[in-house]
Design a protein around this motif. Structure first.
Motif, PDB file in Angstrom:
ATOM      1  N   LEU A 159      -1.256  25.849  12.155  1.00  0.00           N
ATOM      2  CA  LEU A 159       0.079  25.896  13.179  1.00  0.00           C
ATOM      3  C   LEU A 159      -0.309  27.843  12.175  1.00  0.00           C
ATOM      4  CD1 LEU A 159       3.278  24.152  12.132  1.00  0.00           C
ATOM      5  CD2 LEU A 159       2.082  24.921  14.815  1.00  0.00           C
ATOM      6  N   PRO A 160       0.064  28.526  13.565  1.00  0.00           N
ATOM      7  CA  PRO A 160       0.051  30.161  12.866  1.00  0.00           C
ATOM      8  C   PRO A 160       0.513  29.693  11.126  1.00  0.00           C
ATOM      9  CG  PRO A 160       1.564  30.091  14.867  1.00  0.00           C
ATOM     10  CD  PRO A 160       0.670  27.812  14.513  1.00  0.00           C
ATOM     11  N   PRO A 161       0.654  30.730  10.790  1.00  0.00           N
ATOM     12  CA  PRO A 161       1.383  31.097   9.455  1.00  0.00           C
ATOM     13  C   PRO A 161       2.030  31.284   9.661  1.00  0.00           C
ATOM     14  CG  PRO A 161      -1.353  33.003   9.812  1.00  0.00           C
ATOM     15  CD  PRO A 161      -0.392  32.589  11.160  1.00  0.00           C
ATOM     16  N   TRP A 162       3.335  32.135  10.748  1.00  0.00           N
ATOM     17  CA  TRP A 162       4.795  31.967  10.918  1.00  0.00           C
ATOM     18  C   TRP A 162       5.453  30.666  11.135  1.00  0.00           C
ATOM     19  CZ3 TRP A 162       6.581  31.501  15.398  1.00  0.00           C
ATOM     20  CH2 TRP A 162       5.892  31.224  16.782  1.00  0.00           C
ATOM     21  N   LEU A 163       4.695  29.733  11.131  1.00  0.00           N
ATOM     22  CA  LEU A 163       5.318  28.429  11.289  1.00  0.00           C
ATOM     23  C   LEU A 163       4.669  27.536  10.567  1.00  0.00           C
ATOM     24  CD1 LEU A 163       5.246  27.898  15.203  1.00  0.00           C
ATOM     25  CD2 LEU A 163       7.032  28.269  14.087  1.00  0.00           C
ATOM     26  N   ALA A 164       3.971  27.950   9.456  1.00  0.00           N
ATOM     27  CA  ALA A 164       2.762  27.096   8.859  1.00  0.00           C
ATOM     28  C   ALA A 164       4.176  26.454   7.466  1.00  0.00           C
ATOM     29  CB  ALA A 164       1.812  28.098   7.957  1.00  0.00           C
ATOM     30  N   ASP A 165       4.918  26.789   7.182  1.00  0.00           N
ATOM     31  CA  ASP A 165       5.981  26.382   6.594  1.00  0.00           C
ATOM     32  C   ASP A 165       7.592  26.275   6.691  1.00  0.00           C
ATOM     33  OD1 ASP A 165       4.112  26.176   4.380  1.00  0.00           O
ATOM     34  OD2 ASP A 165       4.712  28.330   3.661  1.00  0.00           O
ATOM     35  N   SER A 166       7.617  26.025   8.386  1.00  0.00           N
ATOM     36  CA  SER A 166       8.524  25.799   9.064  1.00  0.00           C
ATOM     37  C   SER A 166       9.774  24.589   8.573  1.00  0.00           C
ATOM     38  CB  SER A 166       8.515  25.632  10.526  1.00  0.00           C
ATOM     39  OG  SER A 166       9.685  25.684  11.191  1.00  0.00           O
ATOM     40  N   THR A 167      10.266  24.541   8.112  1.00  0.00           N
ATOM     41  CA  THR A 167      11.423  23.878   8.108  1.00  0.00           C
ATOM     42  C   THR A 167      12.086  23.042   9.365  1.00  0.00           C
ATOM     43  OG1 THR A 167      13.586  25.352   7.174  1.00  0.00           O
ATOM     44  CG2 THR A 167      11.341  24.093   5.186  1.00  0.00           C
ATOM     45  N   GLU A 168      11.887  23.594  10.488  1.00  0.00           N
ATOM     46  CA  GLU A 168      12.785  23.426  11.587  1.00  0.00           C
ATOM     47  C   GLU A 168      12.701  21.670  12.268  1.00  0.00           C
ATOM     48  OE1 GLU A 168      10.986  25.325  14.972  1.00  0.00           O
ATOM     49  OE2 GLU A 168      11.686  27.788  14.165  1.00  0.00           O
ATOM     50  N   LEU A 169      13.955  21.259  12.373  1.00  0.00           N
ATOM     51  CA  LEU A 169      14.136  19.536  12.352  1.00  0.00           C
ATOM     52  C   LEU A 169      14.272  19.621  14.294  1.00  0.00           C
ATOM     53  CD1 LEU A 169      16.231  18.080   9.950  1.00  0.00           C
ATOM     54  CD2 LEU A 169      14.344  17.777  10.472  1.00  0.00           C
ATOM     55  N   HIS A 170      12.781  19.189  14.954  1.00  0.00           N
ATOM     56  CA  HIS A 170      12.803  19.298  16.423  1.00  0.00           C
ATOM     57  C   HIS A 170      13.013  17.961  16.521  1.00  0.00           C
ATOM     58  CE1 HIS A 170      11.554  23.660  17.484  1.00  0.00           C
ATOM     59  NE2 HIS A 170      11.695  23.272  16.235  1.00  0.00           N
ATOM     60  N   LEU A 171      13.747  17.328  17.518  1.00  0.00           N
ATOM     61  CA  LEU A 171      14.281  15.625  18.391  1.00  0.00           C
ATOM     62  C   LEU A 171      13.911  16.326  19.430  1.00  0.00           C
ATOM     63  CD1 LEU A 171      14.369  13.274  17.410  1.00  0.00           C
ATOM     64  CD2 LEU A 171      17.044  13.742  17.746  1.00  0.00           C
ATOM     65  N   SER A 172      13.102  15.554  20.514  1.00  0.00           N
ATOM     66  CA  SER A 172      13.319  15.989  21.724  1.00  0.00           C
ATOM     67  C   SER A 172      14.185  14.058  22.098  1.00  0.00           C
ATOM     68  CB  SER A 172      12.138  15.445  22.113  1.00  0.00           C
ATOM     69  OG  SER A 172      11.227  16.897  22.817  1.00  0.00           O
ATOM     70  N   LYS A 173      14.500  14.387  23.596  1.00  0.00           N
ATOM     71  CA  LYS A 173      15.111  13.143  23.942  1.00  0.00           C
ATOM     72  C   LYS A 173      14.867  12.712  25.539  1.00  0.00           C
ATOM     73  CE  LYS A 173      19.235  11.733  21.184  1.00  0.00           C
ATOM     74  NZ  LYS A 173      21.098  11.856  22.020  1.00  0.00           N
ATOM     75  N   PRO A 174      14.480  12.029  26.374  1.00  0.00           N
ATOM     76  CA  PRO A 174      14.693  11.623  27.469  1.00  0.00           C
ATOM     77  C   PRO A 174      15.386  12.088  28.509  1.00  0.00           C
ATOM     78  CG  PRO A 174      15.163   9.870  26.772  1.00  0.00           C
ATOM     79  CD  PRO A 174      15.043  10.132  25.537  1.00  0.00           C
ATOM     80  N   ARG A 175      15.387  12.502  29.736  1.00  0.00           N
ATOM     81  CA  ARG A 175      16.172  12.818  30.395  1.00  0.00           C
ATOM     82  C   ARG A 175      17.504  11.811  30.447  1.00  0.00           C
ATOM     83  NH1 ARG A 175      13.130  16.419  34.839  1.00  0.00           N
ATOM     84  NH2 ARG A 175      12.012  17.498  33.668  1.00  0.00           N
TER      85      ARG A 175
END
Length: 230
Positions: A159-175
């Motif tokens: 990942l690029p440096p500005w995302l390398a230490d990201s603590t974001e929690l992404h969750l995907s769901k079907p439609r």
């Protein structure tokens, strides 16, 4: 022949009554010494009846080592019973895993447990760790999966440096499922094939190729090329 050995005094018992424990107790006013683990003696009143409870330590408690320590043993037992069991004390967990471990709803309302969201809890002294948070979120979200930056970080994709230490929690769901509505979670409603998600270490997560595709709208072309070549 008369034996030369000194004869020991015999213990006389009343003929009419069978021997009982009271015949072996010391006279009134004396104390019965009870050997303890540390060499002390726990005294019991001679007038009281000696029963099995005097010689038995409380179940699962510390052994009594002096006359002043029973409350200490009871306190230790209470603290042990109040502790969260196993992994529940070290990482976020779901309500189902708490029930499976025998933790009651009242126990989850105490100050050492934080209610993160619907069906999710964590210890109050827990320090954030991405993989543990993603695992609990995945287990609490049937039909959904960890995706985007979170999936890339867990898979150690470049990942690029500005995302390398990201603590974001992404969750995907079907439609077909309702959209994600959790505090602190970035939700996505996507169209994904069955082979674009998989289970890894107890986490349902997007595949490497699907993760790359999900980040195509966020990363630059050069970042995507570096990520794809890694």
């Amino acid at each position: 022949l008369t034996s030369c050995r000194p004869q020991r005094a015999a213990l006389s018992l009343p003929a009419a009554s069978p021997p009982t424990l009271s015949h072996f107790l010391p006279p009134q006013g004396d104390a019965l010494p009870l050997p303890c683990a540390q060499g002390d003696a726990l005294s019991l009143p001679a007038a009281s009846k000696a029963t099995l409870s005097h010689f038995r330590a409380p179940s699962d408690c510390l052994w009594i080592t002096s006359a002043a320590s029973p409350l200490l043993g009871q306190t230790a037992c209470m603290q042990m019973s109040n502790n969260l069991p196993g992994l529940l004390a070290t990482a976020p967990f779901t309500i189902d895993s708490a029930r499976a471990a025998g933790v009651s709803a009242n126990r989850l309302r105490r100050k050492d447990v934080v209610h993160v969201g619907r069906g999710l809890y964590r210890p109050s002294d827990w320090s954030f760790e991405l993989e543990a948070a993603a695992r609990a979120l995945s287990n609490a979200s049937p039909g959904a999966w960890i995706s985007h930056v979170t999936a890339a970080r867990l898979r150690c994709q470049l990942l690029p440096p500005w995302l390398a230490d990201s603590t974001e929690l992404h969750l995907s769901k079907p439609r077909a499922l309702p959209s994600v509505r959790r505090s602190g979670v970035l939700g996505h409603t996507v169209l994904a094939l069955e082979d674009e998600t998989e289970w890894a270490d107890g986490i349902r997560i997007s595949t490497r190729s699907r993760t790359w595709l999900d980040l195509a709208r966020r990363l630059s072309v050069s970042d995507l090329v570096c990520m794809g070549d890694h």
